[in-house]
Each structure stands twice: as C-alpha cells, then as structure tokens.
Design a protein around this motif. Structure first.
Motif: not given
Length: 65
Positions: A9-16, A18-24, A55-65
């Motif tokens: 839920e926390m990851l899904r609330k983040m903007s793209d 923010e997710l990209i910076s967390r991924l880095a 990392i896989a969770r973040i990439l999955t969320i980014l692909r869902e969008r």
C-alpha cells in the motif's frame, strides 16, 4: 494487516518519480551488498534476497500503471 500488505500500500501511494528514485537506491544497495560478499567474503544473503524482492515489487507497480 500483514507487513507485506502495508508495504505494498505504501509503494502504491508513491508517485512514479518517488518509485524510480527508490528503485535507484535499492539497486545501489544491492550492488554494495554483492560487492561486500565478493571483496570481503562476507555479507548478508538474506538482505540481498529482500532487496531483490523489493526491486521486483516496485517494477511490478510501475508496469501496472
């Protein structure tokens, strides 16, 4: 709620961005963990596994969008 559900839920609330910076950050951390194993011969293999899963969770969320 389970810990994993709260994390998702926390990851899904983040903007793209923010997710990209967390991924880095996570990719840098993963590199450092792998380097510690190769160079020093010690490391936390459980931490590597957790980092790869996040990392896989973040990439999955980014692909869902």
């Amino acid at each position: 709620m389970s810990k994993r559900t709260e994390q998702l839920e926390m990851l899904r609330k983040m903007s793209d961005t923010e997710l990209i910076s967390r991924l880095a950050e996570l990719k840098k951390e993963l590199f450092a963990l792998r380097a510690a194993i190769k160079i020093e011969g010690r490391g936390n293999s459980a931490r590597i596994k957790k980092t790869k899963k996040e990392i896989a969770r973040i990439l999955t969320i980014l692909r869902e969008r």
